[in-house]
Design an enzyme around this catalytic site. Structure first.
Site, mmCIF file in Angstrom:
data_model
loop_
_atom_site.group_PDB
_atom_site.id
_atom_site.type_symbol
_atom_site.label_atom_id
_atom_site.label_comp_id
_atom_site.label_asym_id
_atom_site.label_seq_id
_atom_site.Cartn_x
_atom_site.Cartn_y
_atom_site.Cartn_z
ATOM 1 N N GLU A 220 12.509 -45.095 -0.390
ATOM 2 C CA GLU A 220 11.512 -44.575 0.560
ATOM 3 C C GLU A 220 10.356 -43.834 -0.119
ATOM 4 O O GLU A 220 10.179 -42.616 0.048
ATOM 5 C CB GLU A 220 12.178 -43.651 1.578
ATOM 6 C CG GLU A 220 13.202 -44.331 2.421
ATOM 7 C CD GLU A 220 13.571 -43.519 3.648
ATOM 8 O OE1 GLU A 220 13.054 -42.416 3.846
ATOM 9 O OE2 GLU A 220 14.399 -44.015 4.426
ATOM 10 N N GLU A 404 19.675 -48.956 4.920
ATOM 11 C CA GLU A 404 19.995 -47.776 5.721
ATOM 12 C C GLU A 404 19.732 -48.062 7.191
ATOM 13 O O GLU A 404 18.712 -48.680 7.528
ATOM 14 C CB GLU A 404 19.168 -46.544 5.323
ATOM 15 C CG GLU A 404 19.531 -45.946 3.999
ATOM 16 C CD GLU A 404 18.796 -44.639 3.732
ATOM 17 O OE1 GLU A 404 18.297 -44.010 4.678
ATOM 18 O OE2 GLU A 404 18.689 -44.267 2.547
HETATM 19 C C1 GCO Z 1 16.059 -41.352 4.427
HETATM 20 C C2 GCO Z 1 16.930 -41.060 3.338
HETATM 21 C C3 GCO Z 1 18.307 -40.574 3.695
HETATM 22 C C4 GCO Z 1 18.407 -39.731 4.967
HETATM 23 C C5 GCO Z 1 18.633 -40.593 6.192
HETATM 24 C C6 GCO Z 1 18.697 -39.747 7.463
HETATM 25 O O1 GCO Z 1 16.012 -42.521 4.797
HETATM 26 O O2 GCO Z 1 15.378 -40.446 4.878
HETATM 27 O O3 GCO Z 1 17.064 -42.208 2.521
HETATM 28 O O4 GCO Z 1 18.587 -39.802 2.555
HETATM 29 O O5 GCO Z 1 19.499 -38.845 4.851
HETATM 30 O O6 GCO Z 1 17.582 -41.481 6.353
HETATM 31 O O7 GCO Z 1 17.501 -39.037 7.612
#
Ligand code: GCO
Length: 497
Positions: A220, A404
């Site tokens: 990200e 994710e």
């Molecule tokens: C993100 C990060 C994660 C977060 C998850 C929840 O995508 O922000 O990769 O570390 O913990 O997304 O916010």
């Protein structure tokens, strides 16, 4: 692939803090001031489509890989063990007021010491893969120079433990824990960090060159750039949008240089980058603002990576744009940079949480009900839209993975019965299966997160795990969603209920 009507009726305002948390950065600072503080309402969102999940289970392709994900700083703990250096998140979390509950990266979920039993739990749950991140400060404590063999040894043991259990390793090289000495020298706002990252990446590629892993270079880049450099909600809390834009370019360039290093080492496995992508819906008359916000949120990353060019309309003072110095940004882009950034990859990792709405003035709108994470406007069909859009819009798109996707528990205590998470995962997996049935090349899926963990500025108060962690005892208890997810993995299909 059907086109969806993305317009929404006139919306109401989204709270200022929500905008910052969304990682959108400072979209026209003045516009944020225009947001009424507590004037929130849920809009019906874009015109609902007619698609409904069929009565029979939706199947995924043979060989589809199912896993769950974490990141080093969020789960490891042991932040001073075995030569680990200081990261920007250690520094940030130690500053009073930065983290909601005052917690730090230690003990987090203590996985640095408990990784073997965690891998056993993954096997018990029938998972096939585990996405974790390597803590750069464990491997190169000062960010450059001397390599810490104890750090490398830890990840070698973890990877061997995965392989011994038949679990596929997905390895993120950068999940936000930049070594503090590099930030002291400017961090992602300066170009030197690009080469430091490529050197660190090469160390890990050499150390694990025999492993057929899924490598993710940067997690990200948008969140680091917009929430940590443009904003102050995340480390290193710079609060300068031009620094944020510099962090965008330098992270993308670092990704490209790491891909070069991966090819040079000639290791096994595949490589790509992980982007959090967000469909943007415009209120009536806000089509132009929505397009500009889409450029700022999505195409600022997708276009350089997949087309070798930055979008024209991401930076500027119009509604939806990032109100930064365009000339300063353009000056950062040196000959050869875009060629390096757009080096062909083996995959693109999509991180999907929700959507955004915008009105013609550039004010962010709530177009779908948020989860307990106020920035997360939940809309499962947005995942289908994004997967289809990527396939439609980018000619040389590599295979996709979802690295994710998840939702937090309703409160800080957490729960074992988590019907909302099962509903979230089911509806999103149905939309993913729908996209696959329409030709999207999707190969892997990782639920966020394997464990309740340190949720950045929310600390331990927001629980995203499919496995509950009792932070007093570190006891792990699979939530109902984990049991449900086990069934999905076993069937390689998602049933309607
Ligand atoms: C993100 C990060 C994660 C977060 C998850 C929840 O995508 O922000 O990769 O570390 O913990 O997304 O916010």
């Amino acid at each position: 692939m059907d086109q969806l009507d993305r317009t929404v009726p006139e919306g109401r305002l989204v709270a200022r803090r929500t905008v910052l948390e969304m990682g959108c950065g400072l979209v026209g600072l003045g516009l944020l001031a225009a947001c009424a503080d507590d004037d929130r309402a849920t809009l019906p969102g874009p015109t609902p489509t007619t698609w409904t999940a069929p009565a029979e289970p939706l199947r995924f392709p043979e060989g589809f890989v199912w896993g769950s994900a974490t990141s080093a700083f969020q789960v490891e703990g042991s932040t001073t063990a075995d030569g680990r250096g200081v990261s920007i998140w250690d520094t940030f979390a130690a500053q009073p007021g930065r983290i909601d509950d005052g917690s730090t990266g230690d003990p987090a979920a203590d996985q640095y010491r408990r990784w073997e039993s965690d891998l056993d739990l993954m096997v018990d749950l029938g998972l096939q893969a585990y996405r974790f991140s390597v803590a750069w400060p464990r491997v190169v404590p000062a960010g450059s120079g001397e390599v810490n063999q104890k750090g490398i040894d830890h990840y070698r043991r973890l990877v061997d433990g995965l392989l011994d259990r038949g679990l596929h390793p997905a390895i993120t090289l950068y999940h936000w824990d930049l070594p503090q000495p590099l930030q002291d020298a400017g961090g992602w706002a300066v170009r030197d960090t690009v080469d430091r990252f490529a050197e660190y990446a090469a160390v890990m590629f050499e150390a694990l060159r025999d492993v057929d892993a899924t490598w993710l270079t940067i997690n990200e880049p948008k969140t680091t750039a917009m929430v940590g450099y443009a904003g102050t909600e995340h480390a290193p809390a710079i609060g300068d949008l031009d620094a944020g834009l510099a962090a965008v370019h330098h992270q993308l360039l670092a990704h490209g240089k790491a891909v070069e290093a991966f090819r040079a080492v000639g290791g096994q496995g595949s490589i790509g980058i992980a982007l959090n992508l967000m469909p943007v819906y415009g209120a009536p008359g806000a089509e132009a603002a929505a397009s500009r916000l889409d450029a700022a949120e999505n195409r600022l990353y997708l276009d350089p990576l997949l087309r070798g060019e930055y979008p024209d309309e991401a930076i500027g003072s119009a509604a939806g744009q990032l109100n930064a110095d365009r000339a300063a940004f353009d000056a950062l882009v040196l000959p050869g940079d875009l060629a390096a950034i757009s080096a062909p990859c083996d995959l693109l990792a999509v991180q999907y949480y929700g959507v955004a709405g915008i009105d013609k003035n550039g004010t962010w709108l709530e177009v779908f009900p948020p989860s307990p994470a106020s920035w997360q406007q939940v809309h499962a069909e947005g995942l289908y839209e994004m997967l289809v859009r990527l396939t439609d819009d980018y000619a040389d798109l590599p295979p996709l993975i979802i690295s994710e996707n998840g939702i937090p528990d309703p409160d800080a205590q957490g729960q074992i019965e988590d019907p909302q998470r099962e509903e979230f995962l089911r509806t999103h997996l149905q939309q993913a299966a729908r996209a696959v049935a329409e030709g999207v090349d999707l190969r892997q899926y990782y639920a966020w997160s394997f464990l309740d963990n340190f949720e950045w500025a929310r600390g331990m108060t927001q629980r995203w795990g499919i496995v509950h962690v009792d932070y007093e005892t570190q006891r792990r208890t699979p939530k109902a969603s984990a049991q449900w997810y086990s069934g999905v993995v076993k069937a390689n299909a998602v049933a309607p209920v």
